[in-house]
Design a protein around this motif. Structure first.
Motif, PDB file in Angstrom:
ATOM      1  N   LEU A   1     -22.169  88.647 -65.756  1.00 19.30           N
ATOM      2  CA  LEU A   1     -22.201  90.030 -65.860  1.00 19.30           C
ATOM      3  C   LEU A   1     -21.622  90.383 -67.391  1.00 19.30           C
ATOM      4  O   LEU A   1     -22.116  91.328 -67.792  1.00 19.30           O
ATOM      5  N   ILE A   2     -20.338  89.813 -67.781  1.00 17.95           N
ATOM      6  CA  ILE A   2     -19.642  90.155 -68.932  1.00 17.95           C
ATOM      7  C   ILE A   2     -20.575  89.943 -70.306  1.00 17.95           C
ATOM      8  O   ILE A   2     -20.719  90.588 -71.220  1.00 17.95           O
ATOM      9  N   SER A   3     -21.163  88.533 -70.102  1.00 16.15           N
ATOM     10  CA  SER A   3     -22.208  88.257 -71.293  1.00 16.15           C
ATOM     11  C   SER A   3     -23.433  89.225 -71.230  1.00 16.15           C
ATOM     12  O   SER A   3     -23.804  89.695 -72.100  1.00 16.15           O
ATOM     13  N   GLN A   4     -23.773  89.792 -70.256  1.00 19.54           N
ATOM     14  CA  GLN A   4     -25.111  90.462 -70.106  1.00 19.54           C
ATOM     15  C   GLN A   4     -24.640  92.041 -70.631  1.00 19.54           C
ATOM     16  O   GLN A   4     -25.130  92.498 -71.504  1.00 19.54           O
ATOM     17  N   GLN A   5     -23.399  92.371 -70.305  1.00 19.19           N
ATOM     18  CA  GLN A   5     -22.715  93.608 -71.028  1.00 19.19           C
ATOM     19  C   GLN A   5     -22.642  93.686 -72.565  1.00 19.19           C
ATOM     20  O   GLN A   5     -22.845  94.703 -73.350  1.00 19.19           O
ATOM     21  N   VAL A   6     -22.202  92.262 -73.038  1.00 19.65           N
ATOM     22  CA  VAL A   6     -21.888  92.422 -74.335  1.00 19.65           C
ATOM     23  C   VAL A   6     -23.422  91.852 -75.216  1.00 19.65           C
ATOM     24  O   VAL A   6     -23.728  92.506 -76.291  1.00 19.65           O
ATOM     25  N   ARG A   7     -24.047  91.030 -74.768  1.00 18.14           N
ATOM     26  CA  ARG A   7     -25.224  90.519 -75.438  1.00 18.14           C
ATOM     27  C   ARG A   7     -26.268  91.567 -75.554  1.00 18.14           C
ATOM     28  O   ARG A   7     -27.038  91.883 -76.393  1.00 18.14           O
ATOM     29  N   GLU A   8     -26.728  92.079 -74.351  1.00 21.86           N
ATOM     30  CA  GLU A   8     -27.745  92.894 -73.951  1.00 21.86           C
ATOM     31  C   GLU A   8     -27.797  94.356 -74.075  1.00 21.86           C
ATOM     32  O   GLU A   8     -28.440  95.119 -74.586  1.00 21.86           O
ATOM     33  N   LEU A   9     -26.671  94.701 -73.255  1.00 21.29           N
ATOM     34  CA  LEU A   9     -26.224  96.279 -73.442  1.00 21.29           C
ATOM     35  C   LEU A   9     -25.328  96.755 -74.355  1.00 21.29           C
ATOM     36  O   LEU A   9     -25.098  97.764 -74.840  1.00 21.29           O
ATOM     37  N   LEU A  10     -24.717  95.786 -75.106  1.00 18.91           N
ATOM     38  CA  LEU A  10     -23.709  96.064 -76.215  1.00 18.91           C
ATOM     39  C   LEU A  10     -22.549  96.918 -75.829  1.00 18.91           C
ATOM     40  O   LEU A  10     -22.311  97.989 -76.690  1.00 18.91           O
ATOM     41  N   ASN A  11     -22.368  97.183 -74.573  1.00 23.69           N
ATOM     42  CA  ASN A  11     -21.376  97.898 -73.769  1.00 23.69           C
ATOM     43  C   ASN A  11     -19.908  97.309 -74.111  1.00 23.69           C
ATOM     44  O   ASN A  11     -19.597  96.812 -73.155  1.00 23.69           O
ATOM     45  N   TRP A  12     -19.377  97.124 -75.051  1.00 19.29           N
ATOM     46  CA  TRP A  12     -18.228  96.416 -75.314  1.00 19.29           C
ATOM     47  C   TRP A  12     -16.829  97.074 -74.395  1.00 19.29           C
ATOM     48  O   TRP A  12     -16.153  96.000 -73.846  1.00 19.29           O
ATOM     49  N   PRO A  13     -16.835  98.079 -74.370  1.00 22.80           N
ATOM     50  CA  PRO A  13     -15.649  98.880 -73.731  1.00 22.80           C
ATOM     51  C   PRO A  13     -15.653  98.421 -71.906  1.00 22.80           C
ATOM     52  O   PRO A  13     -14.775  98.134 -71.494  1.00 22.80           O
ATOM     53  N   PHE A  14     -17.018  98.551 -71.459  1.00 23.14           N
ATOM     54  CA  PHE A  14     -17.186  97.960 -70.393  1.00 23.14           C
ATOM     55  C   PHE A  14     -16.777  96.799 -69.838  1.00 23.14           C
ATOM     56  O   PHE A  14     -16.182  96.309 -68.935  1.00 23.14           O
ATOM     57  N   ALA A  15     -17.308  95.686 -70.738  1.00 22.11           N
ATOM     58  CA  ALA A  15     -17.106  94.384 -70.855  1.00 22.11           C
ATOM     59  C   ALA A  15     -15.610  94.105 -70.848  1.00 22.11           C
ATOM     60  O   ALA A  15     -15.164  93.207 -70.284  1.00 22.11           O
ATOM     61  N   GLY A  16     -15.098  94.781 -71.776  1.00 12.23           N
ATOM     62  CA  GLY A  16     -13.536  94.769 -71.505  1.00 12.23           C
ATOM     63  C   GLY A  16     -12.789  95.135 -70.515  1.00 12.23           C
ATOM     64  O   GLY A  16     -11.816  94.403 -70.083  1.00 12.23           O
ATOM     65  N   ALA A  17     -13.161  96.132 -69.726  1.00 13.34           N
ATOM     66  CA  ALA A  17     -12.782  96.596 -68.527  1.00 13.34           C
ATOM     67  C   ALA A  17     -13.210  95.306 -67.285  1.00 13.34           C
ATOM     68  O   ALA A  17     -12.227  94.880 -66.550  1.00 13.34           O
ATOM     69  N   LEU A  18     -14.243  94.506 -67.498  1.00  7.80           N
ATOM     70  CA  LEU A  18     -14.333  93.636 -66.623  1.00  7.80           C
ATOM     71  C   LEU A  18     -13.619  92.429 -67.104  1.00  7.80           C
ATOM     72  O   LEU A  18     -13.077  91.740 -66.062  1.00  7.80           O
ATOM     73  N   VAL A  19     -13.300  92.018 -68.211  1.00  5.35           N
ATOM     74  CA  VAL A  19     -12.314  91.129 -68.714  1.00  5.35           C
ATOM     75  C   VAL A  19     -11.065  91.358 -68.305  1.00  5.35           C
ATOM     76  O   VAL A  19     -10.229  90.398 -67.578  1.00  5.35           O
ATOM     77  N   GLY A  20     -10.794  92.681 -68.157  1.00  6.14           N
ATOM     78  CA  GLY A  20      -9.313  93.116 -67.869  1.00  6.14           C
ATOM     79  C   GLY A  20      -9.159  92.627 -66.486  1.00  6.14           C
ATOM     80  O   GLY A  20      -7.893  92.374 -65.828  1.00  6.14           O
ATOM     81  N   CYS A  21      -9.816  93.152 -65.520  1.00  8.05           N
ATOM     82  CA  CYS A  21     -10.124  92.735 -64.060  1.00  8.05           C
ATOM     83  C   CYS A  21      -9.819  91.315 -63.610  1.00  8.05           C
ATOM     84  O   CYS A  21      -9.331  91.029 -62.706  1.00  8.05           O
TER      85      CYS A  21
END
Length: 289
Positions: A244-264
């Motif tokens: 899911l994190i990879s999808q947010q970064v590579r496909e959706l380019l949603n870095w802030p939300f990917a960072g939130a997933l990483v934080g969780c």
């Protein structure tokens, strides 16, 4: 002739703090560049992009799909850890008791998978579990089913493939802990009248808990962040949080939300480490082993 005093070297078995820090410096630099800096950037973006906000973290818990992915990740990691412990403990016992050629063969069986790419091992499972793969051909040939069974892209396939990949990380700590137990203890228990099962439960198992704790923690934490195996064997239906994190970064380019997933995920990891450290007294076990 006495040696001249040195600020860095105090003796054959003692190093000064300055020399210890100097030796650790390359590792600390790599750790900062490869881990702390990227994670810090992601956490900063999750908290301060577009402004100081917690909306990205709130989204993780507000939308059920992300909670399901997080729960699936924890469930699969727990199942993989349990399977690795059940399969790895007898193997570690056999390695601890083996000598000579037998020990070399058992150690080779454990170490060889570590020398093979995770991608290759995962792809081998996709070949085995596809509709016309070896497992389905065997099931049909033995009469257990009349048609191919859906094995790929299921949670069971992800658990089996991940357990195969992570099994060595359970066996090696267990082997180290079991090998450190003196054989005199088992003989003394037998002399006192204890049967083999009771000797194992009351002597061997408690003394091997350092290996159980460290191996379980290592496998569980590695399983939490696994990416290649769930993506290939599980597919989109069995998505885990790393995918899911990879999808947010590579496909959706949603870095802030990917960072939130990483934080969780990071917070979950720290909580689990603290739990193991407190409940299993991991620091004392590691020191004693």
């Amino acid at each position: 002739m006495s040696r001249p005093p040195s600020a860095f070297f105090r003796g054959a078995r003692e190093m000064s703090p300055a020399l210890s820090l100097l030796l650790l410096l390359p590792f600390l630099v790599v750790l900062f560049i490869a881990f702390l800096l990227p994670v810090g950037v992601l956490l900063h973006e999750s908290l301060f992009v577009p402004a100081a906000t917690l909306e990205h973290y709130a989204r993780v818990f507000d939308e059920p799909v992300y909670l399901r992915v997080l729960w699936r990740t924890i469930r699969i990691a727990a199942l993989v850890t349990a399977i690795c412990l059940v399969l790895g403990y007898p193997l570690a016992v056999a390695m601890a008791r083996a000598r000579g050629v037998a020990l070399l063969l058992l150690a080779a069986c454990v170490m060889l998978p570590l020398w093979t790419s995770v991608l290759v091992r995962t792809y081998a499972w996709t070949v085995l579990m596809r509709r016309n793969g070896l497992i389905n051909d065997l099931l049909i040939g033995l009469g257990f089913t009349d048609a191919p069974v859906r094995l790929l892209y299921t949670e069971g396939a992800v658990v089996v493939a991940m357990a195969h990949v992570l099994l060595p990380f359970m066996v090696l700590p267990l082997w180290t802990a079991l090998r450190a137990i003196p054989t005199d203890y088992a003989r003394a228990a037998a002399i006192l009248g204890a049967r083999p099962l009771r000797s194992f439960v009351e002597v061997t198992l408690p003394l091997s808990l350092p290996g159980v704790a460290s191996g379980s923690l290592m496998v569980f934490l590695l399983a939490l962040g696994f990416f290649v195996t769930p993506a290939l064997v599980g597919g989109p239906q069995q998505m885990m949080i790393a995918t899911l994190i990879s999808q947010q970064v590579r496909e959706l380019l949603n870095w802030p939300f990917a960072g939130a997933l990483v934080g969780c995920l990071l917070l979950l990891t720290l909580v689990l480490v603290a739990f193991f450290n407190r409940a299993m007294r991991l620091d004392r076990f590691v020191a004693s082993s």
